[in-house]
Write an enzyme that holds these catalytic residues in place. Sequence first.
Site, PDB file in Angstrom:
ATOM      1  N   GLU A  53      -9.528 -10.204  -7.649  1.00 14.90           N
ATOM      2  CA  GLU A  53      -8.585  -9.125  -7.250  1.00 14.90           C
ATOM      3  C   GLU A  53      -7.438  -9.159  -8.224  1.00 14.90           C
ATOM      4  O   GLU A  53      -6.897  -8.139  -8.890  1.00 14.90           O
ATOM      5  CB  GLU A  53      -8.395  -9.290  -5.910  1.00 14.90           C
ATOM      6  CG  GLU A  53      -9.415  -8.629  -5.097  1.00 14.90           C
ATOM      7  CD  GLU A  53      -8.989  -9.014  -3.538  1.00 14.90           C
ATOM      8  OE1 GLU A  53      -9.772  -8.572  -2.710  1.00 14.90           O
ATOM      9  OE2 GLU A  53      -7.914  -9.274  -3.222  1.00 14.90           O
ATOM     10  N   HIS A 103      -1.979  -5.476   1.562  1.00 20.15           N
ATOM     11  CA  HIS A 103      -3.525  -6.063   1.504  1.00 20.15           C
ATOM     12  C   HIS A 103      -3.293  -7.619   1.019  1.00 20.15           C
ATOM     13  O   HIS A 103      -2.407  -7.760   0.405  1.00 20.15           O
ATOM     14  CB  HIS A 103      -4.235  -5.794   0.372  1.00 20.15           C
ATOM     15  CG  HIS A 103      -5.531  -6.251  -0.134  1.00 20.15           C
ATOM     16  ND1 HIS A 103      -6.630  -6.283   0.569  1.00 20.15           N
ATOM     17  CD2 HIS A 103      -5.692  -7.237  -1.349  1.00 20.15           C
ATOM     18  CE1 HIS A 103      -7.518  -7.103   0.026  1.00 20.15           C
ATOM     19  NE2 HIS A 103      -7.036  -7.458  -1.073  1.00 20.15           N
ATOM     20  N   ASN A 163      -2.104   0.124   6.666  1.00 17.45           N
ATOM     21  CA  ASN A 163      -1.744  -1.127   7.250  1.00 17.45           C
ATOM     22  C   ASN A 163      -0.642  -1.783   6.217  1.00 17.45           C
ATOM     23  O   ASN A 163      -0.801  -2.993   6.331  1.00 17.45           O
ATOM     24  CB  ASN A 163      -2.883  -2.022   7.516  1.00 17.45           C
ATOM     25  CG  ASN A 163      -3.833  -2.411   6.564  1.00 17.45           C
ATOM     26  OD1 ASN A 163      -3.449  -2.090   5.413  1.00 17.45           O
ATOM     27  ND2 ASN A 163      -4.758  -3.136   6.887  1.00 17.45           N
ATOM     28  N   TYR A 203     -12.528  -1.597  -3.990  1.00 21.24           N
ATOM     29  CA  TYR A 203     -12.971  -1.764  -2.358  1.00 21.24           C
ATOM     30  C   TYR A 203     -14.416  -1.636  -2.283  1.00 21.24           C
ATOM     31  O   TYR A 203     -14.850  -1.377  -1.146  1.00 21.24           O
ATOM     32  CB  TYR A 203     -12.219  -0.962  -1.501  1.00 21.24           C
ATOM     33  CG  TYR A 203     -10.883  -1.360  -0.929  1.00 21.24           C
ATOM     34  CD1 TYR A 203     -10.734  -2.424  -0.314  1.00 21.24           C
ATOM     35  CD2 TYR A 203      -9.638  -0.667  -1.580  1.00 21.24           C
ATOM     36  CE1 TYR A 203      -9.382  -2.974   0.242  1.00 21.24           C
ATOM     37  CE2 TYR A 203      -8.376  -1.158  -1.343  1.00 21.24           C
ATOM     38  CZ  TYR A 203      -8.528  -2.014  -0.165  1.00 21.24           C
ATOM     39  OH  TYR A 203      -6.915  -2.734   0.218  1.00 21.24           O
ATOM     40  N   LYS A 228       0.892  -1.207   0.083  1.00 20.08           N
ATOM     41  CA  LYS A 228       0.042  -0.061  -0.070  1.00 20.08           C
ATOM     42  C   LYS A 228       0.721   1.380  -0.012  1.00 20.08           C
ATOM     43  O   LYS A 228       2.106   1.086   0.303  1.00 20.08           O
ATOM     44  CB  LYS A 228      -1.028   0.212   1.288  1.00 20.08           C
ATOM     45  CG  LYS A 228      -2.116  -1.218   1.252  1.00 20.08           C
ATOM     46  CD  LYS A 228      -2.883  -0.974   2.150  1.00 20.08           C
ATOM     47  CE  LYS A 228      -4.016  -2.172   2.307  1.00 20.08           C
ATOM     48  NZ  LYS A 228      -5.049  -1.954   3.261  1.00 20.08           N
TER      49      LYS A 228
HETATM   50  P1  CMP Z   1      -7.450  -4.762   3.719  1.00 17.97           P
HETATM   51  O1  CMP Z   1      -6.950  -5.949   3.948  1.00 17.97           O
HETATM   52  O2  CMP Z   1      -6.710  -3.852   2.411  1.00 17.97           O
HETATM   53  O3  CMP Z   1      -9.189  -4.641   3.265  1.00 17.97           O
HETATM   54  C1  CMP Z   1      -9.941  -3.464   3.793  1.00 17.97           C
HETATM   55  C2  CMP Z   1      -9.114  -2.365   4.141  1.00 17.97           C
HETATM   56  O4  CMP Z   1      -9.860  -1.440   5.005  1.00 17.97           O
HETATM   57  C3  CMP Z   1      -8.314  -2.830   5.353  1.00 17.97           C
HETATM   58  O5  CMP Z   1      -7.173  -3.614   4.857  1.00 17.97           O
HETATM   59  C4  CMP Z   1      -7.866  -1.599   6.122  1.00 17.97           C
HETATM   60  O6  CMP Z   1      -6.761  -0.857   5.512  1.00 17.97           O
HETATM   61  C5  CMP Z   1      -9.336  -0.786   5.844  1.00 17.97           C
HETATM   62  N1  CMP Z   1      -9.926  -0.702   7.193  1.00 17.97           N
HETATM   63  C6  CMP Z   1     -10.570  -1.702   7.760  1.00 17.97           C
HETATM   64  N2  CMP Z   1     -10.937  -1.326   9.031  1.00 17.97           N
HETATM   65  C7  CMP Z   1     -10.679   0.142   9.049  1.00 17.97           C
HETATM   66  C8  CMP Z   1     -10.895   1.067  10.083  1.00 17.97           C
HETATM   67  N3  CMP Z   1     -11.538   0.878  11.073  1.00 17.97           N
HETATM   68  N4  CMP Z   1     -10.497   2.453   9.588  1.00 17.97           N
HETATM   69  C9  CMP Z   1      -9.859   2.520   8.565  1.00 17.97           C
HETATM   70  N5  CMP Z   1      -9.519   1.602   7.738  1.00 17.97           N
HETATM   71  C10 CMP Z   1     -10.060   0.251   7.826  1.00 17.97           C
END
Ligand code: CMP
Length: 156
Positions: A145, A134, A131, A68, A28
């Site tokens: 995806e 993904h 984070n 998403y 990311k």
């Molecule tokens: P990812 O695994 O890419 O899939 C969905 C994404 O939504 C997740 O990682 C996080 O980066 C994001 N996400 C999930 N929960 C939250 C939250 N509470 N606040 C902001 N982003 C979130």
Amino acid sequence: MGSDGSSFNFVVLKKEKIMTNRTFTMIKPDAFASGHTGSILKHIEASGYKIIAMKLTKLSAEKAGEFYAVHKERPFYGELVEFMSSGPIVAAILEKENAVEDFRKLIGATNPANAEEGTIRKLYAKSVGENAVHGSDSDENAQIEGNFYFSSFERI
Ligand code: CMP
């Protein structure tokens, strides 16, 4: 041959669980901007994953929203789309036995505060939103995806 002389084929479609041994990942914008791309790819390869397809790209807000779309009703959707279109990402299809499940263990919990020591998110992620990586949550989504980013000419 049909009774009117025409030929026809029957295709019996049976709903089966798709097992591909492939998963899909994105490094990311936070991890890319912090210069962690090489370390993360090294970690992934050292864990037995073979890279089947890979590209460096930047998502438009529209494309990030499309990727998403499943989270459209979530309160964090707008923030997620803004963040995912804020800078370059690296997308890849990865192959290994039990790819999806093992990759989710390798990257750790969505929120790095809850991620186990040694996982990619524990090592490189900043927050639940930013984070680092993904990972697909099912074989079916891994396929969807991967197809979102790569044509058949862009994968081995
Ligand atoms: P990812 O695994 O890419 O899939 C969905 C994404 O939504 C997740 O990682 C996080 O980066 C994001 N996400 C999930 N929960 C939250 C939250 N509470 N606040 C902001 N982003 C979130």
